[in-house]
Design an enzyme around this catalytic site. Structure first.
Site, PDB file in Angstrom:
ATOM      1  N   ARG A 210       0.840  -1.199   0.000  1.00  0.00           N
ATOM      2  CA  ARG A 210       0.000   0.000   0.000  1.00  0.00           C
ATOM      3  C   ARG A 210       0.875   1.249   0.000  1.00  0.00           C
ATOM      4  O   ARG A 210       1.958   1.258   0.603  1.00  0.00           O
ATOM      5  CB  ARG A 210      -0.939   0.001   1.203  1.00  0.00           C
ATOM      6  CG  ARG A 210      -0.264   0.127   2.546  1.00  0.00           C
ATOM      7  CD  ARG A 210      -0.941  -0.662   3.633  1.00  0.00           C
ATOM      8  NE  ARG A 210      -0.608  -2.071   3.555  1.00  0.00           N
ATOM      9  CZ  ARG A 210      -0.853  -2.947   4.535  1.00  0.00           C
ATOM     10  NH1 ARG A 210      -1.447  -2.545   5.626  1.00  0.00           N
ATOM     11  NH2 ARG A 210      -0.534  -4.211   4.404  1.00  0.00           N
ATOM     12  N   ASP A 215      -4.138   4.172  10.535  1.00  0.00           N
ATOM     13  CA  ASP A 215      -5.029   3.466  11.456  1.00  0.00           C
ATOM     14  C   ASP A 215      -5.169   4.248  12.758  1.00  0.00           C
ATOM     15  O   ASP A 215      -4.189   4.817  13.265  1.00  0.00           O
ATOM     16  CB  ASP A 215      -4.489   2.069  11.785  1.00  0.00           C
ATOM     17  CG  ASP A 215      -4.595   1.116  10.612  1.00  0.00           C
ATOM     18  OD1 ASP A 215      -5.649   1.102   9.948  1.00  0.00           O
ATOM     19  OD2 ASP A 215      -3.616   0.386  10.362  1.00  0.00           O
TER      20      ASP A 215
END
Length: 272
Positions: A210, A215
């Site tokens: 990615r 998060d």
């Protein structure tokens, strides 16, 4: 937490669902509880160490007069947000907006709404293993700083880590950041997803490569378990690429479920 209270500030402005309310205007009463630490102001007797309730009162009056909303819910939500953004010492505010002349065709005293809004401390994990990894992480931090509802605090150094889950991919560059935010956890998640998408993130393979991964690790001491969001992040105790950066910026933050500090979780993982 210390409080300064403003009771029933009277303003005449144009809010309401009906055309006559927005054209002719009506009276509103505003009560505000301002949360902050008044200790330094009390010890020094200096006004600049506190929030000037006179300035707050005029700010609320001018905001109410210069904006028009249909719902008092919208009045309260937007006014609370502007107060928290404008007065830097405020950590939280409780607002009550009273509408004495509510046009319901029945005798009543007032209709009112009361809300409490404030700044929340969140910790965000950052990761990338495609392209210019450091640039992706740096751009993500800049994007967070550009958000009016967020204030970026401490940021860890970036560290190189081995991939987790799917190991047949390039190494990651990881970090962590402290963010003060007015957003709810779900609003914060949506904002982070938007920053990921702007960086070209594609969710093709779970734990796969990615450009950018953001998060929410912690949000105050909140414990949340839904299908779309879990706080604290369930992987924290098992991941050195989370615990190492977190230990740099918040070693004594205590996991609200496990009851152990970030430093303790890091040390426990390193001995396993």
């Amino acid at each position: 937490m210390d409080k300064i209270k403003i009771q029933n500030l009277e303003v005449y402005c144009n809010h309401g669902v009906f055309p006559e309310e927005t054209k002719l205007g009506q009276k509103f009463l505003i009560s505000a509880v301002l949360y902050m630490d008044t200790r330094e102001a009390g010890l020094t007797d200096h006004l600049e160490r506190s929030v000037n309730y006179g300035e707050v009162s005029h700010f609320m009056k001018e905001y109410m007069e210069n904006h028009t909303f249909k719902l008092i819910e919208a009045v309260a939500e937007n006014l609370a947000r502007e107060l928290l953004l404008h007065f830097s010492l405020l950590t939280q505010v409780t607002l009550e907006i009273k509408k004495p002349w509510a046009p319901i065709g029945l005798p009543l005293d007032t209709v009112s709404i009361e809300i409490t809004r404030g700044w929340h401390r969140a910790y965000i994990a950052l990761g990338s293993n495609m392209g210019d990894k450091e640039e992706y992480l740096t751009q993500a931090l800049e994007a967070l700083k550009e958000q009016e509802s967020c204030r970026v605090g401490r940021v860890s150094d970036f560290i190189v880590t081995e991939p987790y889950g799917v190991t047949d991919q390039d190494k990651f560059l990881n970090g962590a950041a402290e963010v003060m935010t007015l957003l709810t956890p779900f609003e914060l998640l949506d904002m982070l997803h938007g920053i990921e998408q702007d960086a070209g993130r594609k969710r093709v393979l779970h734990w796969g490569p990615r450009t950018l991964d953001l998060d929410i690790l912690f949000y105050d001491d909140l414990i949340l378990d839904t299908e779309t969001l879990q706080i604290p992040h369930i992987g924290i105790p098992l991941r050195d690429f989370v615990l190492l950066p977190m230990a740099e910026i918040a070693p004594y933050f205590r996991h609200p479920v496990l009851g152990r500090t970030v430093a303790e979780l890091k040390d426990a993982l390193s001995t396993n």
